[in-house]
Design a protein around this motif. Structure first.
Motif, PDB file in Angstrom:
ATOM      1  N   ALA A 188       2.181  10.013   6.435  1.00 31.83           N
ATOM      2  CA  ALA A 188       1.688  10.662   5.215  1.00 31.83           C
ATOM      3  C   ALA A 188       1.113  12.038   5.540  1.00 31.83           C
ATOM      4  O   ALA A 188       1.322  13.002   4.788  1.00 31.83           O
ATOM      5  CB  ALA A 188       0.637   9.780   4.547  1.00 31.83           C
ATOM      6  N   ARG A 217      -0.876   0.415   9.188  1.00 26.15           N
ATOM      7  CA  ARG A 217      -1.731   1.407   8.545  1.00 26.15           C
ATOM      8  C   ARG A 217      -1.819   2.708   9.343  1.00 26.15           C
ATOM      9  O   ARG A 217      -1.836   3.805   8.743  1.00 26.15           O
ATOM     10  CB  ARG A 217      -3.132   0.828   8.311  1.00 26.15           C
ATOM     11  CG  ARG A 217      -3.902   0.442   9.576  1.00 26.15           C
ATOM     12  CD  ARG A 217      -5.060  -0.490   9.236  1.00 26.15           C
ATOM     13  NE  ARG A 217      -5.866  -0.865  10.397  1.00 26.15           N
ATOM     14  CZ  ARG A 217      -5.513  -1.808  11.270  1.00 26.15           C
ATOM     15  NH1 ARG A 217      -4.368  -2.443  11.130  1.00 26.15           N
ATOM     16  NH2 ARG A 217      -6.306  -2.108  12.288  1.00 26.15           N
ATOM     17  N   PHE A 244       0.902   5.254   0.865  1.00 32.01           N
ATOM     18  CA  PHE A 244       0.231   6.377   1.518  1.00 32.01           C
ATOM     19  C   PHE A 244       0.965   7.667   1.153  1.00 32.01           C
ATOM     20  O   PHE A 244       2.193   7.703   1.120  1.00 32.01           O
ATOM     21  CB  PHE A 244       0.256   6.193   3.036  1.00 32.01           C
ATOM     22  CG  PHE A 244      -0.473   4.978   3.537  1.00 32.01           C
ATOM     23  CD1 PHE A 244      -1.734   5.097   4.114  1.00 32.01           C
ATOM     24  CD2 PHE A 244       0.100   3.717   3.451  1.00 32.01           C
ATOM     25  CE1 PHE A 244      -2.408   3.972   4.589  1.00 32.01           C
ATOM     26  CE2 PHE A 244      -0.563   2.594   3.926  1.00 32.01           C
ATOM     27  CZ  PHE A 244      -1.821   2.722   4.490  1.00 32.01           C
ATOM     28  N   ASP A 259       0.857  -1.178   0.000  1.00 33.61           N
ATOM     29  CA  ASP A 259       0.000   0.000   0.000  1.00 33.61           C
ATOM     30  C   ASP A 259       0.891   1.225   0.000  1.00 33.61           C
ATOM     31  O   ASP A 259       1.954   1.234   0.643  1.00 33.61           O
ATOM     32  CB  ASP A 259      -0.905   0.026   1.237  1.00 33.61           C
ATOM     33  CG  ASP A 259      -1.937  -1.091   1.232  1.00 33.61           C
ATOM     34  OD1 ASP A 259      -2.408  -1.454   0.139  1.00 33.61           O
ATOM     35  OD2 ASP A 259      -2.266  -1.607   2.322  1.00 33.61           O
ATOM     36  N   GLU A 304      -0.467   6.367   8.004  1.00 37.61           N
ATOM     37  CA  GLU A 304      -1.365   7.523   7.861  1.00 37.61           C
ATOM     38  C   GLU A 304      -0.772   8.759   8.524  1.00 37.61           C
ATOM     39  O   GLU A 304      -0.815   9.861   7.976  1.00 37.61           O
ATOM     40  CB  GLU A 304      -2.727   7.199   8.459  1.00 37.61           C
ATOM     41  CG  GLU A 304      -3.535   6.205   7.642  1.00 37.61           C
ATOM     42  CD  GLU A 304      -4.747   5.680   8.391  1.00 37.61           C
ATOM     43  OE1 GLU A 304      -4.902   6.023   9.593  1.00 37.61           O
ATOM     44  OE2 GLU A 304      -5.530   4.911   7.790  1.00 37.61           O
TER      45      GLU A 304
END
Length: 269
Positions: A46, A39, A16, A14, A43
């Motif tokens: 990012a 995750r 970000f 993934d 986040e």
């Protein structure tokens, strides 16, 4: 979700903050874990302006099961390839558990690419195990109960704060272990010829070791953190209310640590 093409298969990841202009951060989870454990950290990084690629190990999550090798060195080569594929420079790599050794190997192999490493509860050396423990390990990953016993063991390592979405993450682990080919890949990761990193001559990367204060993998988590830091000449930060998975249990603390390391890397650039 994206895929990185490798010689024998694909690595799922993934991304970000794809349009951000900050540092590239590559995150590598531990064995029998899913990339989603990073995750919350991703986040936060990012939001601070950085690009963050969170990969699955070979045979884990949505990565392919067609590889011949499932070792920490193989994971290191995947992390390097991912950083190169995303045009990273002075990359920071973050690794948890098995992934901690992988990013250390990557930093040793590519000092021109990896400028910083954050090791979260890293396994740089193999814990001594007697015959009874070895038998228990093999029973833990025996079919047909392995998806549920591994998920239960995974949950037991989360001493301290229960992460947001913990039930969903355990469901990912169970689902990941159900297909026979994926189970074989995860088992190969657990019992593979993984390397110990007992010395790190020539390591140039800035380094930080973060270990949960309640990590049940070690009788003395701080002592293990200090030993790991001595290998890579890094700083130590103990993470409160956390076991083995500080990236999901205390993403606020881990993200803050990664951001401090990014600032150190930038100061030396």
């Amino acid at each position: 979700m994206h895929h990185l093409d490798r010689p024998q298969g694909r690595i799922a990841y993934d991304l970000f903050g794809a349009g951000n202009g900050g540092r590239l951060v590559v995150c590598v989870p531990g064995m029998f874990d899913h990339r989603a454990s990073f995750r919350f950290v991703a986040e936060r990084l990012a939001d601070a302006g950085h690009r963050v690629a969170v990969m699955d190990l070979r045979g884990h999550g949505d990565s392919d099961t067609t590889f011949e090798a499932y070792t920490n060195r193989a994971a290191a080569t995947d992390a390097i390839a991912l950083a190169e594929g995303l045009d990273g420079r002075d990359v920071v790599m973050v690794g948890n558990s098995f992934g901690g050794a992988a990013v250390t190997i990557a930093a040793l192999e590519r000092p021109d690419l990896v400028a910083g490493v954050v090791l979260i509860s890293p396994f740089l050396r193999t814990a001594p195990t007697g015959p009874a423990m070895k038998l228990l390990q093999r029973l833990l990953v025996a079919r047909p109960w392995a998806p549920w016993t591994v998920a239960a063991f995974y949950a037991s390592l989360h001493k301290g704060r229960v992460p947001e979405g913990h039930r969903e993450q355990k469901a990912r682990i169970v689902a990941m272990l159900r297909p026979a080919d994926r189970f074989r890949a995860v088992r190969a990761t657990i019992f593979g010829p993984n390397e110990e990193v007992l010395t790190a001559p020539g390591l140039r990367a800035k380094a930080l070791v973060m270990v949960g204060e309640q990590d049940p993998d070690w009788a003395d988590p701080r002592a293990e953190a200090e030993w790991a830091a001595s290998v890579i000449d890094g700083a130590v930060e103990m993470v409160p209310e956390s076991g083995h998975y500080a990236q999901s249990q205390r993403p606020d603390v881990v993200a803050a640590g990664v951001l401090r390391l990014i600032a150190e890397v930038g100061a030396d650039a």
